[in-house]
Design a protein around this motif. Structure first.
Motif, PDB file in Angstrom:
ATOM      1  N   VAL A  99      35.881  87.535 -23.918  1.00 45.12           N
ATOM      2  CA  VAL A  99      36.919  87.475 -23.214  1.00 45.12           C
ATOM      3  C   VAL A  99      38.097  88.036 -23.890  1.00 45.12           C
ATOM      4  O   VAL A  99      38.518  87.726 -24.950  1.00 45.12           O
ATOM      5  CB  VAL A  99      37.387  86.192 -22.736  1.00 45.12           C
ATOM      6  CG1 VAL A  99      38.810  86.135 -21.747  1.00 45.12           C
ATOM      7  CG2 VAL A  99      36.132  85.631 -21.879  1.00 45.12           C
ATOM      8  N   GLY A 100      38.787  89.140 -23.612  1.00 42.84           N
ATOM      9  CA  GLY A 100      39.802  89.743 -24.215  1.00 42.84           C
ATOM     10  C   GLY A 100      39.453  90.673 -25.283  1.00 42.84           C
ATOM     11  O   GLY A 100      38.356  90.899 -25.499  1.00 42.84           O
ATOM     12  N   SER A 101      40.378  90.957 -26.295  1.00 47.10           N
ATOM     13  CA  SER A 101      40.015  91.774 -27.729  1.00 47.10           C
ATOM     14  C   SER A 101      39.554  90.895 -28.418  1.00 47.10           C
ATOM     15  O   SER A 101      39.783  89.663 -28.661  1.00 47.10           O
ATOM     16  CB  SER A 101      41.415  92.296 -28.161  1.00 47.10           C
ATOM     17  OG  SER A 101      42.154  92.923 -27.353  1.00 47.10           O
ATOM     18  N   TRP A 102      38.330  91.470 -29.244  1.00 48.27           N
ATOM     19  CA  TRP A 102      37.718  90.929 -30.293  1.00 48.27           C
ATOM     20  C   TRP A 102      38.246  91.332 -31.589  1.00 48.27           C
ATOM     21  O   TRP A 102      38.386  92.405 -31.827  1.00 48.27           O
ATOM     22  CB  TRP A 102      36.190  91.102 -30.326  1.00 48.27           C
ATOM     23  CG  TRP A 102      35.361  90.478 -31.182  1.00 48.27           C
ATOM     24  CD1 TRP A 102      34.454  89.486 -31.165  1.00 48.27           C
ATOM     25  CD2 TRP A 102      35.175  90.965 -32.865  1.00 48.27           C
ATOM     26  NE1 TRP A 102      34.125  89.030 -32.325  1.00 48.27           N
ATOM     27  CE2 TRP A 102      34.548  89.967 -33.385  1.00 48.27           C
ATOM     28  CE3 TRP A 102      35.658  91.955 -33.384  1.00 48.27           C
ATOM     29  CZ2 TRP A 102      34.098  89.981 -34.760  1.00 48.27           C
ATOM     30  CZ3 TRP A 102      35.394  92.060 -34.727  1.00 48.27           C
ATOM     31  CH2 TRP A 102      34.482  91.070 -35.389  1.00 48.27           C
ATOM     32  N   LEU A 103      38.809  90.530 -32.360  1.00 45.96           N
ATOM     33  CA  LEU A 103      39.482  90.666 -33.679  1.00 45.96           C
ATOM     34  C   LEU A 103      38.446  89.924 -34.713  1.00 45.96           C
ATOM     35  O   LEU A 103      37.977  88.878 -34.501  1.00 45.96           O
ATOM     36  CB  LEU A 103      40.812  90.015 -33.652  1.00 45.96           C
ATOM     37  CG  LEU A 103      41.724  90.754 -32.852  1.00 45.96           C
ATOM     38  CD1 LEU A 103      42.973  90.150 -32.978  1.00 45.96           C
ATOM     39  CD2 LEU A 103      41.859  92.226 -33.327  1.00 45.96           C
ATOM     40  N   GLY A 226      38.955  83.659 -25.055  1.00 42.20           N
ATOM     41  CA  GLY A 226      38.928  82.743 -23.654  1.00 42.20           C
ATOM     42  C   GLY A 226      39.196  81.200 -23.592  1.00 42.20           C
ATOM     43  O   GLY A 226      39.095  80.414 -22.782  1.00 42.20           O
ATOM     44  N   VAL A 227      39.766  80.793 -25.047  1.00 41.44           N
ATOM     45  CA  VAL A 227      39.888  79.374 -25.146  1.00 41.44           C
ATOM     46  C   VAL A 227      41.177  79.203 -25.282  1.00 41.44           C
ATOM     47  O   VAL A 227      41.944  78.329 -24.620  1.00 41.44           O
ATOM     48  CB  VAL A 227      39.233  79.071 -26.514  1.00 41.44           C
ATOM     49  CG1 VAL A 227      39.632  77.532 -26.837  1.00 41.44           C
ATOM     50  CG2 VAL A 227      37.787  79.299 -26.502  1.00 41.44           C
ATOM     51  N   VAL A 235      48.742  95.690 -25.984  1.00 42.38           N
ATOM     52  CA  VAL A 235      50.117  95.862 -25.527  1.00 42.38           C
ATOM     53  C   VAL A 235      50.524  97.058 -26.459  1.00 42.38           C
ATOM     54  O   VAL A 235      50.891  96.900 -27.706  1.00 42.38           O
ATOM     55  CB  VAL A 235      50.992  94.718 -25.904  1.00 42.38           C
ATOM     56  CG1 VAL A 235      52.233  94.829 -25.280  1.00 42.38           C
ATOM     57  CG2 VAL A 235      50.390  93.447 -24.846  1.00 42.38           C
ATOM     58  N   VAL A 236      51.098  98.197 -25.948  1.00 44.14           N
ATOM     59  CA  VAL A 236      51.499  99.264 -26.507  1.00 44.14           C
ATOM     60  C   VAL A 236      53.020  99.664 -26.488  1.00 44.14           C
ATOM     61  O   VAL A 236      53.567  99.530 -25.498  1.00 44.14           O
ATOM     62  CB  VAL A 236      50.599 100.488 -26.079  1.00 44.14           C
ATOM     63  CG1 VAL A 236      50.949 101.756 -27.004  1.00 44.14           C
ATOM     64  CG2 VAL A 236      49.111 100.096 -26.091  1.00 44.14           C
ATOM     65  N   GLY A 237      53.412  99.955 -27.576  1.00 44.44           N
ATOM     66  CA  GLY A 237      54.945 100.350 -27.468  1.00 44.44           C
ATOM     67  C   GLY A 237      56.019  99.142 -28.077  1.00 44.44           C
ATOM     68  O   GLY A 237      55.683  98.141 -27.696  1.00 44.44           O
ATOM     69  N   ALA A 238      56.721  99.564 -28.584  1.00 46.92           N
ATOM     70  CA  ALA A 238      57.766  98.807 -29.362  1.00 46.92           C
ATOM     71  C   ALA A 238      58.616  98.024 -28.400  1.00 46.92           C
ATOM     72  O   ALA A 238      58.837  96.710 -28.701  1.00 46.92           O
ATOM     73  CB  ALA A 238      58.909  99.530 -30.237  1.00 46.92           C
ATOM     74  N   ASP A 239      59.126  98.609 -27.385  1.00 52.27           N
ATOM     75  CA  ASP A 239      59.876  97.570 -26.317  1.00 52.27           C
ATOM     76  C   ASP A 239      58.976  96.644 -25.851  1.00 52.27           C
ATOM     77  O   ASP A 239      59.347  95.399 -25.700  1.00 52.27           O
ATOM     78  CB  ASP A 239      60.476  98.528 -25.289  1.00 52.27           C
ATOM     79  CG  ASP A 239      61.419  97.915 -24.386  1.00 52.27           C
ATOM     80  OD1 ASP A 239      62.331  97.644 -24.920  1.00 52.27           O
ATOM     81  OD2 ASP A 239      60.972  97.679 -23.231  1.00 52.27           O
ATOM     82  N   LYS A 240      57.713  96.898 -25.303  1.00 49.20           N
ATOM     83  CA  LYS A 240      57.103  95.797 -24.755  1.00 49.20           C
ATOM     84  C   LYS A 240      56.595  94.914 -25.601  1.00 49.20           C
ATOM     85  O   LYS A 240      56.743  93.581 -25.254  1.00 49.20           O
ATOM     86  CB  LYS A 240      55.638  96.489 -23.892  1.00 49.20           C
ATOM     87  CG  LYS A 240      55.975  97.224 -22.969  1.00 49.20           C
ATOM     88  CD  LYS A 240      54.469  97.870 -22.537  1.00 49.20           C
ATOM     89  CE  LYS A 240      54.760  98.919 -21.043  1.00 49.20           C
ATOM     90  NZ  LYS A 240      53.461  99.380 -20.824  1.00 49.20           N
ATOM     91  N   VAL A 241      56.358  95.261 -26.935  1.00 48.74           N
ATOM     92  CA  VAL A 241      55.807  94.023 -27.956  1.00 48.74           C
ATOM     93  C   VAL A 241      57.074  93.113 -28.257  1.00 48.74           C
ATOM     94  O   VAL A 241      56.793  92.004 -28.554  1.00 48.74           O
ATOM     95  CB  VAL A 241      55.207  94.876 -29.189  1.00 48.74           C
ATOM     96  CG1 VAL A 241      55.046  94.054 -30.204  1.00 48.74           C
ATOM     97  CG2 VAL A 241      53.626  95.687 -28.795  1.00 48.74           C
ATOM     98  N   VAL A 295      45.155  86.201 -33.978  1.00 45.95           N
ATOM     99  CA  VAL A 295      43.926  85.528 -33.767  1.00 45.95           C
ATOM    100  C   VAL A 295      44.375  84.050 -33.508  1.00 45.95           C
ATOM    101  O   VAL A 295      44.946  83.297 -34.007  1.00 45.95           O
ATOM    102  CB  VAL A 295      42.967  85.596 -34.983  1.00 45.95           C
ATOM    103  CG1 VAL A 295      41.728  84.674 -34.718  1.00 45.95           C
ATOM    104  CG2 VAL A 295      42.658  87.163 -35.291  1.00 45.95           C
ATOM    105  N   ARG A 296      43.788  83.834 -32.221  1.00 44.70           N
ATOM    106  CA  ARG A 296      44.337  82.360 -31.774  1.00 44.70           C
ATOM    107  C   ARG A 296      43.049  81.673 -31.358  1.00 44.70           C
ATOM    108  O   ARG A 296      42.950  80.461 -31.312  1.00 44.70           O
ATOM    109  CB  ARG A 296      45.056  82.366 -30.607  1.00 44.70           C
ATOM    110  CG  ARG A 296      46.415  83.003 -30.878  1.00 44.70           C
ATOM    111  CD  ARG A 296      47.370  82.666 -29.520  1.00 44.70           C
ATOM    112  NE  ARG A 296      47.785  81.410 -29.572  1.00 44.70           N
ATOM    113  CZ  ARG A 296      48.284  80.349 -28.457  1.00 44.70           C
ATOM    114  NH1 ARG A 296      48.237  81.109 -27.418  1.00 44.70           N
ATOM    115  NH2 ARG A 296      48.659  79.176 -28.785  1.00 44.70           N
ATOM    116  N   ASN A 297      41.809  82.154 -31.364  1.00 47.36           N
ATOM    117  CA  ASN A 297      40.635  81.501 -31.106  1.00 47.36           C
ATOM    118  C   ASN A 297      40.202  80.512 -32.097  1.00 47.36           C
ATOM    119  O   ASN A 297      40.153  80.749 -33.307  1.00 47.36           O
ATOM    120  CB  ASN A 297      39.477  82.475 -31.146  1.00 47.36           C
ATOM    121  CG  ASN A 297      37.897  81.994 -30.675  1.00 47.36           C
ATOM    122  OD1 ASN A 297      37.682  80.822 -30.557  1.00 47.36           O
ATOM    123  ND2 ASN A 297      36.923  82.910 -30.506  1.00 47.36           N
TER     124      ASN A 297
END
Length: 312
Positions: A99-103, A226-227, A235-241, A295-297
């Protein structure tokens, strides 16, 4: 101080040794244990899976007649590599449903690891993500050749290919990595300065200060498995981040952001009510943050309580 990994493997091998029958095998294995863990971790990007690989390698090693082994280090690396390759293919299937990006799983590393510049670069989050784009065999060949400086004949035995094939694979992997790796090795001081500025901006919620330290094309990746809640797509771009982070974890009343040495690079550990919630590593180019990896998993944070010894 022994790392948690070393103690665990030493305990396990000691139990398996049973009556001193494998004392010599145990001694050799433990002596090379940190090297073997580093090989497995660089191939897998997961400390938990690297530990499992070492257990499997030990079970094979303990059945070997040591009198027939000419070069113990190379032999141990060979059986570890073979087990890691098998695990890497399994992980590939597992990541397809992640679920989501794997790091990669972050590791709290000892200061001496950062002193080995090449090793530090090879275990950085940014580099491990580049290695993720290789095939399993390419990754094994690249790691053994470029990081650990094994000869083509030794690598050929580990990956079950001819030396000529290994040379071709190594060339292909080097070209692939060179096109995607960070543009140069950044000094720890430069990364530390960038993260200090980033931390102050996040703690104060200062969007402009965040914009000042983020590269225009910065990419933020989050791994909650997913937890835990995390961004599901880059998320791409300085303004969004910047706007996403300005109202994030750093603004919570119980949150603390503290510097740490993670994967041999400066990083930040975010704690909520004293418990590790997020580990943030960064890629820095020309003084600006070009990549942020959060990383929050919880399953990937279990090794953050103690330093890990990595070796070449």
């Amino acid at each position: 101080m022994k790392s948690e990994h070393s103690e665990r493997t030493a305990d396990t091998t000691g139990q398996l040794a049973g009556g001193g029958r494998t004392d010599a095998a145990t001694e050799v294995f433990v002596a090379h244990r940190n090297l073997l863990f580093t090989v497995a971790y660089e191939m897998l990007g997961s400390a938990a899976d690297a530990e499992d690989v070492l257990q499997e390698a030990w079970l094979r090693w303990v059945g070997v007649d040591l009198g027939t082994v000419r070069e113990q280090r190379a032999y141990l690396v060979r059986i570890t590599t073979r087990q890691a390759l098998s695990r890497l293919r399994t992980l590939g299937r597992r990541k397809e449903s992640y679920v989501g990006s794997w790091l990669p799983e972050p590791l709290l590393t000892s200061p001496d690891v950062a002193e080995d510049v090449e090793l530090a670069d090879s275990v950085s989050t940014a580099m491990l993500l580049v290695l993720e784009t290789l095939t399993p065999t390419e990754r094994a060949v690249f790691v053994l050749r470029e990081v650990f400086d094994f000869g083509y004949e030794e690598i050929a035995e580990a990956v079950d290919k001819s030396p000529a094939s290994v040379r071709q694979i190594a060339h292909r992997a080097r070209t692939h990595v060179a096109a995607r790796r960070p543009r140069g090795i950044v000094s720890p001081a430069e990364t530390r300065d960038a993260l200090d500025a980033f931390r102050r901006a996040v703690e104060t919620g200062d969007v402009q200060s965040l914009l000042d330290i983020l590269a225009p094309d910065v990419v933020l990746l989050g791994d909650g498995g997913g937890v835990k809640q995390a961004v599901l797509r880059p998320v791409v771009g300085a303004d969004k981040v910047a706007r996403l982070l300005a109202g994030g974890l750093g603004r919570q009343a119980t949150a603390t952001l503290r510097p740490a040495q993670v994967n041999a690079c400066p990083a930040l550990i975010i704690r909520l009510s004293g418990e590790i919630d997020t580990v943030v590593t960064a890629r820095v180019d020309n003084g600006l943050i070009t990549g942020l990896y959060a990383v929050r998993n919880p399953e990937k944070l279990s090794h953050m309580g103690r330093e890990v010894a990595l070796r070449r």
